[in-house]
Structures are given as C-alpha cells and as structure tokens.
Design an enzyme around this catalytic site. Sequence first.
Site, PDB file in Angstrom:
ATOM      1  N   GLN A   1      46.009  52.660  80.852  1.00 39.43           N
ATOM      2  CA  GLN A   1      45.141  53.662  81.366  1.00 39.43           C
ATOM      3  C   GLN A   1      43.711  53.806  80.554  1.00 39.43           C
ATOM      4  O   GLN A   1      43.823  53.258  79.451  1.00 39.43           O
ATOM      5  CB  GLN A   1      46.029  55.106  80.965  1.00 39.43           C
ATOM      6  CG  GLN A   1      46.491  55.350  79.530  1.00 39.43           C
ATOM      7  CD  GLN A   1      47.715  56.225  79.644  1.00 39.43           C
ATOM      8  OE1 GLN A   1      48.183  56.964  80.467  1.00 39.43           O
ATOM      9  NE2 GLN A   1      48.214  56.211  78.305  1.00 39.43           N
TER      10      GLN A   1
ATOM     11  N   HIS B   1      53.402  73.769  76.508  1.00 41.63           N
ATOM     12  CA  HIS B   1      54.536  72.949  75.967  1.00 41.63           C
ATOM     13  C   HIS B   1      55.862  73.981  75.457  1.00 41.63           C
ATOM     14  O   HIS B   1      56.888  73.501  75.646  1.00 41.63           O
ATOM     15  CB  HIS B   1      53.993  72.182  74.690  1.00 41.63           C
ATOM     16  CG  HIS B   1      53.062  71.085  75.329  1.00 41.63           C
ATOM     17  ND1 HIS B   1      51.890  71.124  75.229  1.00 41.63           N
ATOM     18  CD2 HIS B   1      53.430  69.834  75.787  1.00 41.63           C
ATOM     19  CE1 HIS B   1      51.301  69.770  75.568  1.00 41.63           C
ATOM     20  NE2 HIS B   1      52.323  69.210  76.145  1.00 41.63           N
TER      21      HIS B   1
ATOM     22  N   ASP C   1      51.425  62.412  73.533  1.00 42.83           N
ATOM     23  CA  ASP C   1      50.731  63.192  72.791  1.00 42.83           C
ATOM     24  C   ASP C   1      51.571  63.922  71.486  1.00 42.83           C
ATOM     25  O   ASP C   1      50.876  64.331  70.692  1.00 42.83           O
ATOM     26  CB  ASP C   1      50.005  64.096  73.251  1.00 42.83           C
ATOM     27  CG  ASP C   1      50.813  64.962  74.437  1.00 42.83           C
ATOM     28  OD1 ASP C   1      51.752  65.386  74.123  1.00 42.83           O
ATOM     29  OD2 ASP C   1      50.108  65.366  75.275  1.00 42.83           O
TER      30      ASP C   1
ATOM     31  N   ASP D   1      58.153  64.639  81.368  1.00 45.47           N
ATOM     32  CA  ASP D   1      56.806  65.024  81.180  1.00 45.47           C
ATOM     33  C   ASP D   1      55.763  64.016  81.816  1.00 45.47           C
ATOM     34  O   ASP D   1      54.986  63.445  81.160  1.00 45.47           O
ATOM     35  CB  ASP D   1      56.317  65.484  79.629  1.00 45.47           C
ATOM     36  CG  ASP D   1      55.171  66.288  79.908  1.00 45.47           C
ATOM     37  OD1 ASP D   1      54.709  66.589  80.882  1.00 45.47           O
ATOM     38  OD2 ASP D   1      54.424  66.535  78.757  1.00 45.47           O
TER      39      ASP D   1
END
Lengths: 535, 509
Positions: B245, B275, B299, B371
């Site tokens: 990516q 979150h 992340d 996620d």
Amino acid sequence: MRSFDLSRRGVIGSAAALAACGPTGGMPGSLGGADMARGHLLRDAFGDAVPAETRRTGIAILGGGIAGLAAAWTLAEAGYRDFRLLELEDRSGGNARSGRNAITAYPLGAHYLPIPNVEAVGVRHLLDRLGVITGWQGSTPVFDPYQLVGDPDERLLRLGRWQEGLVPTLALAKTDHDQIERFFAAMASFRDARGSDGRPAFAIPMALSSRDPTLLALDGQSWTAWLDRHGYTSAELRAHIRYVCRDEYGTEPGDVSAWTGIHYFAGRRGDAVGDGDAVLTWPGGTGHLAEAMAARVAGHVDTGHVVGRVRRRGDGVSIDALDAIRRRRVRIEADAAIIAMPRFVAAHVVEGWEGSADGFSYAPWIVANVSVDRLPGGPGAALAWDNVSATSNSLGYVVATHQGLASVGGASVLTWYLPLSEMAPARARALMQARPLADWQRIVHDDLMAMNPDLDGAISRIDVWRWGHAMVRPVPGFMWGQARQAAARFAPPLFAAHSDLSGISIFEEAHYRGTLAAEAAMREAGFAHHSLLAA
Amino acid sequence: MADAQAGDAVTRLGPILLFSAFVVATCGLVYELLAGTLASYLLGDSVTQFSTVIGTYLFAMGMGAWLSRGVKRNELAVFIRVEILIAAIGGGSAALLFLLFDRVGDFRLPLYGMVLLIGTLVGLEVPLLMRLLKDRLEFGDLVSKVLTFDYIGALAASLLFPLVLVPYLGLIRTGFLFGLANVAVALGLLLMLPKGAQLRGELAAGVVVAAALVAGLFGAERLQTLAEVAAYQAPVIYADSTPYQRIVLTKAGGDLRLYLNGNLQFSSRDEYRYHEALVHPALGRVARPARVLVLGGGDGLALREVLKHPGVDAITLVDLDPAMTRLFSRSAMLTPLNQGALTDRRVRVVNADAFVWLRANRGQFDAIVVDFPDPTSFSVGKLYTLSLYRELARAIAPGGIAVVQSTSPLVAPRAYWTVAATLEAAGLVTRGYHANVPSFGEWGFILAAHGPIGDAVRLPPGLHFLDAPTLAAMSVFPPDMARRPVEVNRLDNQVLVRAFDAEWSRIEG
C-alpha cells in the site's frame, strides 16, 4: 478431455523434457506440447520384436487423462485391485494437467468445471469424495466456497471499456438487445425442455439426452444455418456465440452442429445450494481434480508407457508398449482393456479398429501461461477470473491466482487461450509446428497489450503450450451419426472410454465414459460392485 | 593556482561575489527553516523544534566561522568547494531526512547531525567571502556591503519560505531548488575564472551536483509528493510505497492524519472516539479478556485501548504490512499516539494476510477486534465474506466476542447490514452500534458472539468518549440507519463491495 496423445511427445530415443527451453527472442519462456513428427515415427517403431518383459493384469487402462483416471478411480472405489493404467506422458491428467512456477500453479489446458447437473451422478460422487461438496441439504449438494469461482468471475472488453459478464450489455442497439433477449429465452426453453421419451432435451453426460427425432434432427444442420434460419443476425449476439463455440469446442459456429451449439446453452442445469450457474476452479485448473484422482490410484499408474499395439488374444488382450523410462519393450497380458485414448490414436494401435476414427476430427489449441509482476486492470469493471476482449481473436485470459485469499494482489500467471479454428485442423497443426516460440510469444504479448496496455513492462515470462488435438470437433452429423455411436459401443474385452466418444471435450463427458467403461469391464469380469452412476 | 592569478580573478569576480552574498544568505536561511519545519512536522512541538534547530544551526555557523581561519590560501577554491558541498547536502537535506524518518531508531540523530553539518558549511561562507573581497573594498565598505546583502537575503528567504515555497513547492523541492542556487554560484564563479586558473575537479563536481538536484526537482518528487500535496488537505510529512500500500501521513496544526492508499485511517484529533468505540464495547463484555486477537490495526491505536483492560495476558496483532507496524513501533512522532502499544511485551505482531492467517489459525481468543480497511475492492471484500466469518467464529472462544468495523450505517446502510447478516449466516449472534467520529462521520460496528450479547459493559477508567449513557445511545438505530433486508456476502457474489460502492458513490459523486 483427451487422455492420451502420441503426437504430443517424442519418446523414442529420448525421455527428455518436452519443453524446448530458453528464450529465442529475449522473452523468457518455453515451448511445450506436440511433437508430431516423432509421434508419427512412433507408429512404425513397433514391429514383431520380442518384448523384454511380460506382465499380467486383470484390467489394463490405456491412457491417463480424465477418462482413464475416472476408470481407475471407479475400479479402486469398487475394491477391484488387479489393474494397471498406462500413461504416455510423465504425468497423468491429459488436458487437465497443470504447470507450476514460483508464483502459482496454472492450467495447461482445462481450467474449470461447472456445477454438475443432477444427472451427472458420477461427477457428483467424485466431488463429494474429494471434499469439493462439503455437505448435502436433502439431495442438493453444498459446494466448498473456496473452490467456487470467486466474484467477479467474468468481464468483457468492448468499446474500450470492461463490463461485467461476457454477454454484451452496454451501448447496444435495440435490435441487438432484442435478439440477445430472444436468443437466451429460446435457449432457456431448450434447457427446460424434455423430449418425447421424457428425457431432458440436452443432458450432461450427453448420452442421457433425449433421442426425440425432432431434437436429434438439429444435429444435421450447422449452428450458423440454424441461427440464420431463426433470424439471429445481430453481430453482437453472433460474436458472443462465436466466442462460446470456440471456447467450448475449439471450432467455428459454421463447423459445429446446431444440436451441439444449443447444448452449451441448454445443457447446464447446475444443482447446488446457492448459485447453480457457478463454476468450480483451482489455480491449476482441473489439474486439481486430476491430481486428486491420480493420488487415489497412485500404485496402479505406469507413466512413460507408450502403447504401440493392442490385440485380442484368446479371451483376453495383449498389449505391446514401450517403457520409455527404462527403454524396453513390455507386453501386458490382460483380461480386458479400457481404451481411454482418443480415437485417432486408438485406431492406429488397436488391431481391428483401423478406420474407426473416420469422422473424428480434432481442434488444435494454443495455451500460453504469462507470468506478470502485477495484476491487470483497465477502465470499467474490475479484474475478473475470466477476461475476454470482444475485438480479439483470442479467448482472453484467466487469472491463476484468482482464488487466492490474499487481500493485496501481486505477481500472477495469466492463462491465455487461442483455438486455431479459422483454418482446417491439419493446416493449423502444421502452422503450430512451424512457428517458433518467439513468434508465439509476440502474438500473445501483442494480444495482451491490446487488452491491457497497463501490463506494459509487467510480463516476465511467456510459456507456450501447443495442443495438436485438444478437442474433438462436433461437426454437423457427428453427435448422433454412425461413426461416434459405433466407436462408443463396448466390444469385450475392449471397452472404449474417451470424451471424444461424447463429441464434447469436457470433464464430465470424460469422467462418464471412464466410469461407464470400468463398470462394464467389472461386470464382464463378474466382479460385483455398486455403480457410481446409479442415482 | 598562483596567487597573482587568483588576485586578478577576484578583481574580475567582484560583482558576482557580492551577489553571492545575497544568494548564500537566502539559501542558508532556507536550510535552517527547512530543518525547523521538518522537525516540527515529524517530531511535533514546533516551539521546541524551531528553538533547538535554530540554536544548533547558529552555533554550527559559529563553528564554521571559527574554522575559516584554518583556510590559509586559495580562498576562492575553498569557497567554491563549500558552495558545492552546501548545494549537495543542504539541497538534499529535506529529501534525505524524509527518507530516513522511519528507517532510524532516533530521528533526532540524523536531524541534528544534518543541521550541524549545514550550519558549519554556511558559517564558512561569509568569512571566506569577506576575505576574498578584502583587497577590493575598504574594510568599512566591505562589512557594510556584505552584511547588507546578507540580511536582504535573509528577509527574502523568510518571506518566500512560508508564502511561496512551502505551499507551492513543498519542503523537498524547496531544498533541491536552493541547492541549485548554491551550485549556480559555484558554477558561475568557475566559468568566469581565466583560462589558466580553471578548477577542473570542482567544475565536474559542480555539474554532477547540479544534475542530481535538477533530477531531484523534476523526478520522484513531482511524481509522488507533489501529486499528494494536491490531493491531501494538509501538508504531507511522510509518504512511503510498500509492496502492499501507499502510506501517507499529513499534519496541519495539531492534526496528524494517516492515509492508506488515499483513504483516511485516522485523524489524531478524534481517533480516540473511533478506537474507544471499536474496542471497549467488546472487551468490556468479556469476563476476562485474557487472549485477544486484533486483525488489521497496524497503527497500534486499537491495541492502546485493548491494553487498558486488566486481565489481558496476550495480544496477537495480525497486520499485512511490516512497514506499517515498524513505522508505528519506532517513530518518535507516532509512538506517543499509540503509547508504545506495539512494543508492549504482551503484544505479538504477525505480518501476514489476515484471511490466510485466520484460515490456518487453530487458536481461540476471548476477544477479537476486526479492523480491516473498508471493502473498496474485490480483494479487500474477501475479508468480509461468509467464509472469513466462519473462520472467525471458530476463533472465538466459548464466552468470547468479536467486533467488526463495518463502515457507516448512515451513508451505507445496505453495506452495514450486509456485514451483520453475513456474521449471522456464519452462526453468530450479532449486535450493532454506532458512534460519531467527526473525521469519518457516523460510523458503525457489529459485535458477534456464540450466544446472546447483553447490555452490561465494564469500561476501564480514563476514557474520553465512552460512558454508560453514551453506550446506551449508541445501540439505538434511528429509521435512516435501520436494518433492512440484504443478501449474505459470499466469495462468489461479493455483494458487499457492490453495495458499498453504490452507496458511497452516491455521496462522493
């Protein structure tokens, strides 16, 4: 689904690899497949020389394509152990063989299997045993979602844009649109129709189709003539029909019978929980099934065995073969033989079958496996499993990694198909032999670039495979004519089994012929078994 | 070079040397501003960064001035060499620092090293210039003229930098451009030297550096960052193309944003809302979430929330891209955001494709946080299919629970409820909820478990968004987000990607 093809490989004097490796014009790749000159030499190499070794077996299966493997599987399932399968090549599988490189497995020929019809009892049994069918809801099978082709399955490049599906839908003139609708409605009624004998009008296996004379009469005319007579003149529709006809039979619509032309559209009534129109596929194509079947009967398979002569001897059969690996002549004495080779080969090697291949003709194909660093894209619909261009004479490409689960696409192999249908098969085979690898690579490369300019610089390798006799051609009069029906008849101790006896070169037909022959041979031998073809 | 010849040369070069003072001053200040801006983008806290960078830079200039006394002769040749060096190092400084940002443990080392080096070289410039001009001008005149040009150059730089250079060229291209100005001074001087006094080595070096700077100016920069600067609302401070990516970080004011392939993943302003909403309704429903699985979320922000729960023994995080997890494990700017969660001793990071990993997985987890990126393509769409949810169901321990981020139920209700219907088809009980995340909009999540999912949720202390009344409100779906009949998403129909695309393109046009 051809299982045994002498012309595909030169054997005498060399068991070397058939691929002529090494680039000829800068692009890495190999040229595999037919070596017809050697194939023809082979016929003359079996004289009356004394064999170095004589073996004995109950049933000899000659040919290890899908028909031969299905015969072997059927014997094994029934508990019949005294059989040998002789295969010319180093690997069984015939048209269903696959190749493999560092990126993925890929098909060398056949690449998918539609969800089988209810009447394809043998194939459903096989798929159940192999875990392709994971369960049943009542009598309806549930297929493994990982083996059903993933969405999107097909796209068509037309007017500079990719659309979903292979039937043209965008920017159609009204007459085109109306004719397409009318055509598919007509095919749907053929699909649901039954003949006067109560059988489905068009079945798979084709042998279970109705014998209603009004339906069989369709075999006497060409597909083109039938389409003309029924006013299907739309160029868009005819282009689609031509694509299907070449894809399915390797043959132009003018050269197949109307019965066969309709059979493609009307023969499939896939039975499944969910979408019955889906297909099953694997990175290596139907090689996945061939390998699973071969694994089941591994101890019974003799690869690298070139059958040169098959003769009746008393009540049994005497088979002369060349063991190409040990380079010696062997004789196999068997109670019965299942002749799972294409008829054009069988007619040469089986004593008394001379001339029985008259009426059989075969379509030559080129299949190229193209290694790419990145996946193709293009304007419009996203990359699909099967990607076809309306303006190309090729049949486009399938993506070998389509069934992969990775969420980011990288390197892949595109399997590109071209039936040489525009000239007489013999001429096409001569051309196929004469044209060097670099020329084929250029043809494949240019065709892919026209479809996907975005692949510029992404192609790292093109491996070309030549199939001299890829598919039997269902020319008008062949399906329900004398030659095919006579060839298909069992003549104990010889049992013919090959998809060409069905006139349609598909997995289901090869499987049916192999299973049918194995069960007939066991019956003849008085070996009690449960039929895999009984519903 | 003979001194007499050099003297002649200097006499002829007088005007261009004075003009050099202007150029040199502009460039010097630009490099200082570049370093300060870069430091405050990448490390945050702009007052500290500017203050320390300027301090270090001025100190280094002092060192350069002091070092200039070591130059006993050939001042012109040394000056030209210094110009070429500054052009190469100063001109490429921004590009090099961006490149090093995620590849070094502590970014401050290369940053201040670079500042010291450039400052020292710039510090050499003015003393050398003054010595070159000393025979041509009277001392008072000399100091006056050189310093005048020096300060005018400084003014030009300080005005150009924020008003023209950063907005229109970006940091990296600004660096290359001013490097070119430095090397132009060197080349100009070299070309005006008399025939007998030519410096061939310097000329060659100058041409090479100039060519490299031009290539930098028009090369990669134009292709990537410039296009991105136009596409993103805020300045791009980091960009990297991995095999999987394109990772882009932007920063404007205090707002740090992460984009993957151009899609916003979080804004540091409101990511706590996302979150907290993603993690706590699931983990707060498990008696003791000892074993936790996080799919996606490289992340580390979901991890940060997971680690707030007492009783968490082991967390497995599966993210495709090692570049992502490395960046968010090491970067001094990013680890404060996830509170170093990725390097917590309870966390095991696995870089693998989630579907492939989950299918091979035989372990079970008390809580699973899913996620994944939104289903914008058929390849990502596979991660939302019945087949994946069947594997997910196997991985949920008895009494355990999973949560799936499932796009916006307001913008894409068909897509949202397709996820719920698909989880249910895999034999799971579901319960949906949604939260408002300003940078995303109204966002949806779906809980999935083997048995009924109750109302009681234990929230850890110290949350900024979730409390009991908020949780209760999140479970209410007004009519515009209400459940509707949808098909199950399978590998062989990918209805989710189609619904998602249709619904989002309605608002995005």
